[in-house]
Design an enzyme around this catalytic site. Structure first.
Site, mmCIF file in Angstrom:
data_model
loop_
_atom_site.group_PDB
_atom_site.id
_atom_site.type_symbol
_atom_site.label_atom_id
_atom_site.label_comp_id
_atom_site.label_asym_id
_atom_site.label_seq_id
_atom_site.Cartn_x
_atom_site.Cartn_y
_atom_site.Cartn_z
ATOM 1 N N TYR A 1 0.441 -1.360 0.292
ATOM 2 C CA TYR A 1 -0.453 -0.513 -0.023
ATOM 3 C C TYR A 1 0.954 0.963 0.045
ATOM 4 O O TYR A 1 1.349 1.322 1.156
ATOM 5 C CB TYR A 1 -1.095 -0.008 1.288
ATOM 6 C CG TYR A 1 -1.444 1.198 1.653
ATOM 7 C CD1 TYR A 1 -2.188 1.647 0.489
ATOM 8 C CD2 TYR A 1 -1.813 1.435 2.842
ATOM 9 C CE1 TYR A 1 -3.219 2.972 0.291
ATOM 10 C CE2 TYR A 1 -2.616 3.280 2.835
ATOM 11 C CZ TYR A 1 -3.488 3.719 1.474
ATOM 12 O OH TYR A 1 -4.098 4.426 2.187
ATOM 13 N N ASP B 1 -2.493 -0.920 -4.238
ATOM 14 C CA ASP B 1 -2.426 -0.033 -4.223
ATOM 15 C C ASP B 1 -1.379 0.722 -4.011
ATOM 16 O O ASP B 1 -0.808 0.957 -3.651
ATOM 17 C CB ASP B 1 -3.625 0.524 -2.758
ATOM 18 C CG ASP B 1 -3.969 1.899 -3.206
ATOM 19 O OD1 ASP B 1 -3.654 2.931 -3.824
ATOM 20 O OD2 ASP B 1 -4.401 2.580 -2.126
ATOM 21 N N HIS C 1 -12.217 1.684 -3.871
ATOM 22 C CA HIS C 1 -11.594 0.786 -4.585
ATOM 23 C C HIS C 1 -12.919 -0.654 -5.614
ATOM 24 O O HIS C 1 -13.268 -0.807 -4.616
ATOM 25 C CB HIS C 1 -10.187 -0.067 -3.793
ATOM 26 C CG HIS C 1 -9.556 1.462 -3.751
ATOM 27 N ND1 HIS C 1 -7.923 1.407 -4.294
ATOM 28 C CD2 HIS C 1 -9.648 2.537 -2.693
ATOM 29 C CE1 HIS C 1 -7.419 2.441 -4.197
ATOM 30 N NE2 HIS C 1 -8.329 3.005 -2.866
#
Lengths: 263, 263
Positions: free
Chosen positions: A109, A151, A254
DNA sequence: GCCGCGCAAG
DNA sequence: CTTGCGCGGC
């Protein structure tokens, strides 16, 4: 065949039911979650256990960030990098032990980087670029078949955002971020599976801001990625974005991605 | 017949669906809500409009307190007392215009009074007693048929709590509160309809603390009341506590009361 | 325990 | 807009 998914869930406790629904519907072998927003002690282990995901590597943190890799296939946690040594839970790495044996799955992330795309005015932006720099130096030394997903908070291609020109000064699509992400890509020769299967300039968004009227408009960006070592990329057989999760009640900002591998 | 209900809803926005369910099930003509916890501009008017409660008097406040009286019968708002002149929205008074014409319905939310039953150590306790004193002086002058309902935050009788002796030093059941509420009762000769229909020492709770394991135990108190002018009391025909709302998902800590009148 | 708020973060 | 948090109030 081994299927691997990634999803920034934006609180795994609040959306445990949605994760369960996704696992029931899509049945990936492995799911990498980001922004679980909880310490491991409050991770909803029972939900995953009941769904058949008995193998889990959870790198949590109180309130912010946090990643988790859950799997039907046995796995071994191999790393938990804190590249910036600041205590933020942004990575967990596992090695698959059953089908797909030997594959390393890195779940990451990358920092969002704040609002202002300027290292001086906004330290978070500098932190984001620094984080990528450290990942790049780490990637240079990789020598095993690896998949890195998560991400990335960067939309690298012009067609990865709804309006390239308008977003050139918006964090996530600035030239410096795209350039820095390119250096990370080159450090290992990562193959962008999203674009291998859905070539540019096709629409391929994974994120829509909560702040816009995103149920009506389609102001998306491709911030979530699945990148493979060159060898591993040749074994990828299919790739999908599960956009329907956006229609569920109180969805994450998302949507999940899934890739299937002939492993 | 005119039926009138009272319910401390503990956020009308969060429980708009529960209020709607209650109105559909019980169909009172008038419902008095306390602790709506919102300004009027965010009051869910549409929910009530759709349910047939076209007549509303909302005295709201941002975040705290707030009362609202909604009705299928036409009504006229006649007062909005701020007895302590501190800006707290704890009262709204209406006059019924259709069936029950001329009846005044006073909807009140008496201050809880803090944790420590001592005027010196805890100003909130003093404020509660002062509030009652001002209501008492107001009640002395009443000369119209009136019903006063709401969350009084006092359980006056020994049998109004699950353990009289244990609660003598707990705010809501201390002798000074019971005495002060008694003075308010005597100021107008109010008749306690809850005890007219469910005589002492029968169980008659309206509130259970969120802090206790109140789904298992039965540590309730009778804090919500419907009191009538002597004439009006003779027209009361039935009175119920709708305790089943406690079994609904995420319930209020209070349950509704309903009285029917031959008006 | 359950609420709204104001905050920080996305 | 949406999250978690720490606060104060009940």
């Amino acid at each position: 065949m081994v299927s691997i998914a990634t999803w920034n869930i934006n609180s795994v406790r609040l959306r445990a039911d949605q994760v369960e629904r996704f696992l029931r519907q899509e049945a990936p072998d492995v799911l990498c979650l980001q922004e679980i927003k909880t310490e491991e002690k409050h991770f909803p282990h029972a939900v995953f256990e009941a769904a058949g995901y008995a193998h889990r590597a959870v790198h949590g943190q109180k309130g912010y960030h946090g990643v988790a890799t859950v799997s039907r296939i046995p796995l071994r946690e191999v790393s938990r990098h804190d590249w910036q040594d600041n205590g933020e839970a942004r990575h967990v790495g596992v090695e698959l032990l059953g089908p797909g044996q030997g594959l390393i799955v890195e779940n990451v992330y990358i920092p969002a980087g704040g609002d202002i795309p300027d290292r001086e005015a906004n330290p978070k932006f500098g932190q984001k670029l620094d984080f990528l720099g450290r990942m790049t130096r780490w990637a240079e030394a990789l020598d095993r078949p690896t998949l890195i997903v998560g991400d990335f908070n960067i939309a690298p291609l012009d067609c990865d955002v709804y309006d390239h020109k308008a977003l050139l000064k918006v964090v996530s699509h600035t030239p410096i971020e795209v350039e820095t992400l390119g250096q990370f890509r080159d450090a290992h020769g990562w193959v962008d599976l999203g674009r291998q299967f859905i070539p540019a300039p096709q629409r391929n968004y994974s994120w829509w801001s909560y702040r816009s009227y995103w149920r009506d408009k389609d102001q998306g960006r491709r911030l979530d990625h699945m990148w493979a070592s060159p060898d591993v990329a040749t074994q990828a057989r299919g790739h999908r974005i599960v956009e329907e999760t956006r229609k569920w009640d109180q969805p994450s900002d998302h949507v999940p991605l899934i890739t299937e591998f002939d492993l």
